[in-house]
Scaffold this motif. Sequence first.
Motif, mmCIF file in Angstrom:
data_model
loop_
_atom_site.group_PDB
_atom_site.id
_atom_site.type_symbol
_atom_site.label_atom_id
_atom_site.label_comp_id
_atom_site.label_asym_id
_atom_site.label_seq_id
_atom_site.Cartn_x
_atom_site.Cartn_y
_atom_site.Cartn_z
ATOM 1 N N ARG A 20 -0.469 -26.321 -28.043
ATOM 2 C CA ARG A 20 0.600 -25.819 -28.546
ATOM 3 C C ARG A 20 1.189 -26.752 -29.991
ATOM 4 O O ARG A 20 1.384 -25.922 -30.691
ATOM 5 C CB ARG A 20 1.816 -25.607 -27.562
ATOM 6 N N LEU A 21 1.452 -27.978 -29.435
ATOM 7 C CA LEU A 21 1.806 -28.727 -30.951
ATOM 8 C C LEU A 21 0.696 -28.635 -32.009
ATOM 9 O O LEU A 21 0.962 -28.626 -33.239
ATOM 10 C CB LEU A 21 1.965 -30.156 -30.208
ATOM 11 N N SER A 23 -1.257 -26.065 -32.691
ATOM 12 C CA SER A 23 -1.193 -24.812 -33.376
ATOM 13 C C SER A 23 0.008 -24.762 -34.152
ATOM 14 O O SER A 23 0.206 -23.858 -35.419
ATOM 15 C CB SER A 23 -0.851 -23.662 -32.180
ATOM 16 N N HIS A 24 1.032 -25.666 -33.992
ATOM 17 C CA HIS A 24 2.165 -25.719 -35.138
ATOM 18 C C HIS A 24 1.941 -26.657 -36.403
ATOM 19 O O HIS A 24 2.848 -26.647 -37.187
ATOM 20 C CB HIS A 24 3.370 -26.443 -34.154
ATOM 21 N N ASP A 186 4.117 -19.996 -19.998
ATOM 22 C CA ASP A 186 5.378 -19.558 -21.174
ATOM 23 C C ASP A 186 6.515 -20.459 -20.935
ATOM 24 O O ASP A 186 6.961 -20.935 -22.239
ATOM 25 C CB ASP A 186 5.977 -18.342 -20.967
ATOM 26 N N LEU A 189 5.252 -23.901 -22.824
ATOM 27 C CA LEU A 189 5.276 -23.561 -24.027
ATOM 28 C C LEU A 189 6.357 -23.516 -24.843
ATOM 29 O O LEU A 189 6.358 -24.114 -26.160
ATOM 30 C CB LEU A 189 4.232 -22.205 -24.366
ATOM 31 N N ALA A 190 7.393 -22.976 -24.358
ATOM 32 C CA ALA A 190 8.720 -22.736 -24.981
ATOM 33 C C ALA A 190 9.238 -24.091 -24.969
ATOM 34 O O ALA A 190 9.619 -24.504 -26.371
ATOM 35 C CB ALA A 190 9.602 -21.928 -23.957
ATOM 36 N N ASP A 193 7.627 -25.698 -27.890
ATOM 37 C CA ASP A 193 8.123 -25.351 -29.379
ATOM 38 C C ASP A 193 9.395 -26.003 -29.429
ATOM 39 O O ASP A 193 9.613 -26.421 -30.829
ATOM 40 C CB ASP A 193 8.423 -23.724 -29.002
ATOM 41 N N ASP A 194 10.389 -26.235 -28.742
ATOM 42 C CA ASP A 194 11.501 -26.871 -29.027
ATOM 43 C C ASP A 194 11.302 -28.483 -29.223
ATOM 44 O O ASP A 194 11.818 -29.080 -30.171
ATOM 45 C CB ASP A 194 12.342 -27.023 -27.540
ATOM 46 N N TRP A 196 8.509 -29.260 -30.942
ATOM 47 C CA TRP A 196 7.891 -29.315 -32.152
ATOM 48 C C TRP A 196 9.093 -29.331 -33.115
ATOM 49 O O TRP A 196 9.062 -29.963 -34.172
ATOM 50 C CB TRP A 196 7.091 -28.275 -32.375
ATOM 51 N N THR A 197 10.214 -28.583 -32.915
ATOM 52 C CA THR A 197 11.226 -28.561 -33.745
ATOM 53 C C THR A 197 11.939 -29.842 -33.966
ATOM 54 O O THR A 197 12.338 -30.273 -35.050
ATOM 55 C CB THR A 197 12.507 -27.553 -33.137
#
Length: 202
Positions: A20-21, A23-24, A186, A189-190, A193-194, A196-197
């Motif tokens: 996931r990271l 992909s960002h 999910d 992965l959420a 995402d946090d 990565w921010t």
Amino acid sequence: MHLIGLTGGIASGKSAVAQRLASHGAIVIDADRLAREVVEPGTPGLAAVADRFGAGVITADGMLDRPALGAIIFTDDRARLDLNAITHPLVQQRARDLIAAAEAHDPDAVVVYDVPLLLEASSQSGYHRFEKIIVVEAEPATRIRRLVELRGMSDHDAARRIASQATDAERRAIADIVIDSNGTLDDTLAQADDVWTQLREL
């Protein structure tokens, strides 16, 4: 460049977080992949492994026989330490080369070094150099179920593999960020995402 450590025990969900990271936009360096590279046929690493563990861990076509080696190191602490002493320095040198190349290409890159045994290999990994350390964790029962369902292991073998690694409490002690992967993919992965921010704000 921002160097981030990512770790977690077997079947913790760490690989999903790494993907996931990536992909960002993170540059992910996978220590497991490097560990395979340094014992490919013809390498000094494979020669050293054969010298220590014997011809029984080399296949007929000159490849490392991972199941044969695994059967040794997961029941013998001394053997596992000897293997680590061979492979860890080789992996770390390769990782340093890749990190340097990433920084040269993009001085602002977020480089995530995915190290399953970061804590166990702390003397070689130099985890104190990471700006942040992310730990992905799940309850042992969850990890055993994943190993049985996804990798075909027996309950006994799965439990043994988990017991051979650091505990969640030990990993959490070095963590700056903890991702709980006991829930759904999910959910995991959420959380990634946090994270990565947060990393983009460094």
